[in-house]
Scaffold this active site. Structure first.
Site, PDB file in Angstrom:
ATOM      1  N   ASP A 134       7.341   3.542   1.489  1.00 21.13           N
ATOM      2  CA  ASP A 134       8.470   2.900   2.089  1.00 21.13           C
ATOM      3  C   ASP A 134       9.752   2.963   1.396  1.00 21.13           C
ATOM      4  O   ASP A 134      10.857   2.847   1.955  1.00 21.13           O
ATOM      5  CB  ASP A 134       8.071   1.402   2.204  1.00 21.13           C
ATOM      6  CG  ASP A 134       7.116   0.987   3.169  1.00 21.13           C
ATOM      7  OD1 ASP A 134       6.898   1.907   4.425  1.00 21.13           O
ATOM      8  OD2 ASP A 134       6.059   0.364   2.874  1.00 21.13           O
ATOM      9  N   HIS A 137       0.826  -1.355   0.167  1.00 21.18           N
ATOM     10  CA  HIS A 137      -0.078   0.116  -0.107  1.00 21.18           C
ATOM     11  C   HIS A 137       0.847   1.285   0.188  1.00 21.18           C
ATOM     12  O   HIS A 137       0.245   2.189   0.147  1.00 21.18           O
ATOM     13  CB  HIS A 137      -1.151   0.140   0.936  1.00 21.18           C
ATOM     14  CG  HIS A 137      -0.274  -0.468   2.531  1.00 21.18           C
ATOM     15  ND1 HIS A 137      -1.017  -1.071   3.183  1.00 21.18           N
ATOM     16  CD2 HIS A 137       0.901  -0.136   3.286  1.00 21.18           C
ATOM     17  CE1 HIS A 137      -0.385  -1.652   4.176  1.00 21.18           C
ATOM     18  NE2 HIS A 137       0.926  -0.887   4.284  1.00 21.18           N
TER      19      HIS A 137
HETATM   20  P1  NAD Z   1       1.492 -10.406  12.675  1.00 26.58           P
HETATM   21  O1  NAD Z   1       2.690 -11.345  13.240  1.00 26.58           O
HETATM   22  O2  NAD Z   1       0.511  -9.612  13.644  1.00 26.58           O
HETATM   23  O3  NAD Z   1       0.639 -11.318  11.714  1.00 26.58           O
HETATM   24  C1  NAD Z   1       1.048 -12.739  10.968  1.00 26.58           C
HETATM   25  C2  NAD Z   1       0.132 -13.677  11.322  1.00 26.58           C
HETATM   26  O4  NAD Z   1       0.774 -14.933  10.615  1.00 26.58           O
HETATM   27  C3  NAD Z   1      -0.089 -14.190  12.821  1.00 26.58           C
HETATM   28  O5  NAD Z   1      -1.567 -14.118  12.928  1.00 26.58           O
HETATM   29  C4  NAD Z   1       0.723 -15.415  12.836  1.00 26.58           C
HETATM   30  O6  NAD Z   1      -0.067 -16.320  13.775  1.00 26.58           O
HETATM   31  C5  NAD Z   1       0.309 -16.020  11.424  1.00 26.58           C
HETATM   32  N1  NAD Z   1       1.387 -17.359  11.139  1.00 26.58           N
HETATM   33  C6  NAD Z   1       2.510 -17.339  11.443  1.00 26.58           C
HETATM   34  N2  NAD Z   1       2.961 -18.514  10.848  1.00 26.58           N
HETATM   35  C7  NAD Z   1       1.968 -18.981  10.260  1.00 26.58           C
HETATM   36  C8  NAD Z   1       2.010 -20.238   9.503  1.00 26.58           C
HETATM   37  N3  NAD Z   1       3.041 -20.876   9.216  1.00 26.58           N
HETATM   38  N4  NAD Z   1       0.655 -20.414   8.845  1.00 26.58           N
HETATM   39  C9  NAD Z   1      -0.264 -19.395   8.902  1.00 26.58           C
HETATM   40  N5  NAD Z   1      -0.132 -18.466   9.521  1.00 26.58           N
HETATM   41  C10 NAD Z   1       0.896 -17.994  10.312  1.00 26.58           C
HETATM   42  O7  NAD Z   1       2.230  -9.633  11.434  1.00 26.58           O
HETATM   43  P2  NAD Z   1       1.809  -8.423  10.860  1.00 26.58           P
HETATM   44  O8  NAD Z   1       2.408  -7.251  11.171  1.00 26.58           O
HETATM   45  O9  NAD Z   1       0.228  -8.406  10.450  1.00 26.58           O
HETATM   46  O10 NAD Z   1       2.751  -8.509   9.220  1.00 26.58           O
HETATM   47  C11 NAD Z   1       2.189  -9.675   8.428  1.00 26.58           C
HETATM   48  C12 NAD Z   1       3.060  -9.460   7.308  1.00 26.58           C
HETATM   49  O11 NAD Z   1       2.758  -8.370   6.364  1.00 26.58           O
HETATM   50  C13 NAD Z   1       4.738  -9.394   7.431  1.00 26.58           C
HETATM   51  O12 NAD Z   1       5.429  -9.908   6.599  1.00 26.58           O
HETATM   52  C14 NAD Z   1       4.782  -7.707   7.172  1.00 26.58           C
HETATM   53  O13 NAD Z   1       6.119  -7.370   6.928  1.00 26.58           O
HETATM   54  C15 NAD Z   1       3.772  -7.763   5.830  1.00 26.58           C
HETATM   55  N6  NAD Z   1       3.353  -6.349   5.541  1.00 26.58           N
HETATM   56  C16 NAD Z   1       3.074  -6.025   4.264  1.00 26.58           C
HETATM   57  C17 NAD Z   1       2.460  -4.883   3.989  1.00 26.58           C
HETATM   58  C18 NAD Z   1       2.261  -4.567   2.406  1.00 26.58           C
HETATM   59  O14 NAD Z   1       1.602  -3.580   2.176  1.00 26.58           O
HETATM   60  N7  NAD Z   1       2.649  -5.672   1.523  1.00 26.58           N
HETATM   61  C19 NAD Z   1       2.203  -4.027   5.080  1.00 26.58           C
HETATM   62  C20 NAD Z   1       2.439  -4.044   6.231  1.00 26.58           C
HETATM   63  C21 NAD Z   1       3.150  -5.604   6.707  1.00 26.58           C
END
Ligand code: NAD
Length: 459
Positions: free
Chosen positions: A260, A175
């Site tokens: 970012d 985003h």
């Molecule tokens: P978070 O730790 O809050 O959430 C991640 C979730 O993944 C948790 O609920 C966890 O239980 C789950 N999880 C872990 N291992 C798993 C598995 N093997 N199978 C299924 N679920 C599993 O993390 P977050 O801060 O919400 O970030 C999640 C990801 O999104 C990160 O990689 C972060 O860098 C990324 N992110 C991307 C964007 C974007 O725009 N693309 C923006 C922000 C964050």
């Protein structure tokens, strides 16, 4: 009405869960469809499932929700798989960062030139990469025609890894480009009136076109800088788009870094906490410092706590908490809606660097298979990338995108080969390394702290 199945892997994510579920419920064309929420954390999964079903009911949305902690079961029958999981969570990344810092690498070895985002790990993220491939392989087995939407980071390395190692179609989502709005506001125009393009790689995008009618809005930006930059103050650690660091990058490269990308400049902005404060403001020095990252972790914690609190309070008015008229700004649901329901939509996506309809590369300087982040139009016919015009200036390509591209190739090379000498050689090229002994010590400590890393490199 569409009758499709969408699965969300890592559905308990602090960032994504409610946003994606809310967008699905709000899009009436999805009524009748199936959504499977998958997470290994039962507590988070139950809370998100509770909110999803209640929100859908409150909206009169006829989505069918299911929950599971089994990956294959979630994927089975899916048309679209959205991956938002962070394997090992922020806690595992904090341990890897600490090992790096102990050995002389400020913010850890994954924080490096052109990639300082604190949860965008490309070197020690072995379990995340393993999981990207596990999802893709399970999809190959049970739903080979389904599409994978990658939101979990690192999106740049992840999309390239998955597309090279599997036959699954993968598209990357971020985003960050929304911050174009902040630049438009600064120069006194509504984004809706601006003719804009961004182009580059994920977390490395540049405002290549910024016009209103015949006017090049960069002229107004120059005047804004003369007037305002002295008075700039960060409102929070993420308030970086018009920071002195961003403006300094603009002055050198000739275009604005967006979102970012501002966090991903050269070493010049990132040597140490004092340097970061100089460029990204007091008191945090941006989000990728100890203080800035703590601030962000607290916001994530609050977001997760809010989910649990609302899930435990059956009387909570979810329509008030999550106003139905407001889409989240995430692009995943819009993308599926555009494809499935043939709604022409402009998005910014991470796709292979090839425009199939025009038979040419989108950014001519990079190979066709490398993923680029660019504006596209999506409808029932698929994804049509815009012609990037004007193209990315040569200075950005040579001094910023080439080195970032190489870092992605190195990281994938090390991971795919499992060759520790490649991993060590990457560290040799890190300006914080001053001896081979430092690398040897670091690798031993990384292997001790992270069994998946040790296994991948045969340590
Ligand atoms: P978070 O730790 O809050 O959430 C991640 C979730 O993944 C948790 O609920 C966890 O239980 C789950 N999880 C872990 N291992 C798993 C598995 N093997 N199978 C299924 N679920 C599993 O993390 P977050 O801060 O919400 O970030 C999640 C990801 O999104 C990160 O990689 C972060 O860098 C990324 N992110 C991307 C964007 C974007 O725009 N693309 C923006 C922000 C964050």
């Amino acid at each position: 009405m569409a009758d499709i199945k969408i699965s969300i892997i890592g559905a308990g994510s602090a960032i994504f869960s409610i946003r994606l579920v809310g967008d699905l419920c709000r899009t009436k064309e999805f009524h009748g469809s199936h959504v499977t929420l998958m997470d290994i954390d039962r507590e988070r999964l139950d809370a998100v499932y509770n909110l999803a079903t209640r929100y859908a009911k409150a909206l009169g949305s006829k989505l069918h929700f299911e929950k599971t902690d089994d990956l294959e079961r979630a994927i089975e029958g899916s048309d679209f798989v959205i991956n938002t999981a962070l394997v090992g969570g922020h806690a595992e990344q904090a341990i890897m960062r600490e090992v790096g810092e102990r050995n002389g690498y400020y913010r850890g070895i994954d924080a490096t030139e052109f990639n300082f985002v604190s949860d965008y790990f490309t070197l020690t993220n072995t379990r995340q990469f393993d999981y990207f491939l596990e999802i893709a392989r399970k999809m190959e087995k049970v739903v080979p025609k389904a599409e994978l939407l990658l939101a979990a980071n690192p999106v740049f390395e992840g999309t390239n890894l998955i597309s090279r190692m599997s036959g699954i179609k993968v598209t990357g989502f971020c985003h960050g480009h929304h911050d174009v709005r902040l630049v438009a506001e600064a120069v006194g125009v509504e984004l809706e009136d601006v003719d804009w393009q961004v182009a580059g790689f994920n977390h490395n995008i540049w405002l290549t076109r910024f016009r209103k009618g015949k006017e090049n809005l960069y002229g107004r930006l120059d005047r804004w800088i003369e007037r305002e930059i002295e008075n700039w103050q960060a409102k929070d650690p993420f308030d970086l788009q018009l920071s002195p660091g961003a403006i300094d990058m603009y002055k050198f490269y000739g275009r604005m870094p967006i979102g970012d990308s501002v966090r991903n400049g050269s070493w010049k902005y990132n040597y140490d906490p004092a340097t970061k404060r100089r460029w990204f403001g007091h008191p945090w020095g941006g989000v990728d410092t100890k203080e800035g990252w703590q601030w962000y972790q607290e916001r994530l914690r609050e977001s997760t706590e809010r989910t649990f609190k609302l899930a435990g309070d059956e009387s909570a008015d979810l329509l008030k908490e999550f106003p139905p008229e407001e889409m989240s700004g995430e692009q995943h649901v819009q993308y599926i809606d555009a494809l499935v329901n043939n709604k022409k939509t402009r998005l910014v996506l991470n796709i292979p660097n090839y425009d199939n309809s025009r038979k040419e590369r989108i950014i001519p300087d990079f190979p066709e298979n490398v993923y680029v982040e660019v504006p596209v139009t999506v409808d029932g016919n698929g994804v049509l990338p815009e012609v990037i015009d004007p193209q990315i200036p040569e200075k950005i390509v040579k001094m910023y995108l080439f080195p970032r591209w190489l870092r992605m190739e190195w990281a994938l090379d090390a991971y795919i080969s499992g060759d520790i000498s490649v991993f060590k050689e990457i560290l040799v090229r890190d300006r914080r390394t001053d001896s081979e002994a430092q690398i040897e010590r670091l690798v031993v400590e990384l292997a001790e702290a992270n069994p998946a890393f040790a296994k991948r490199y045969g340590l």
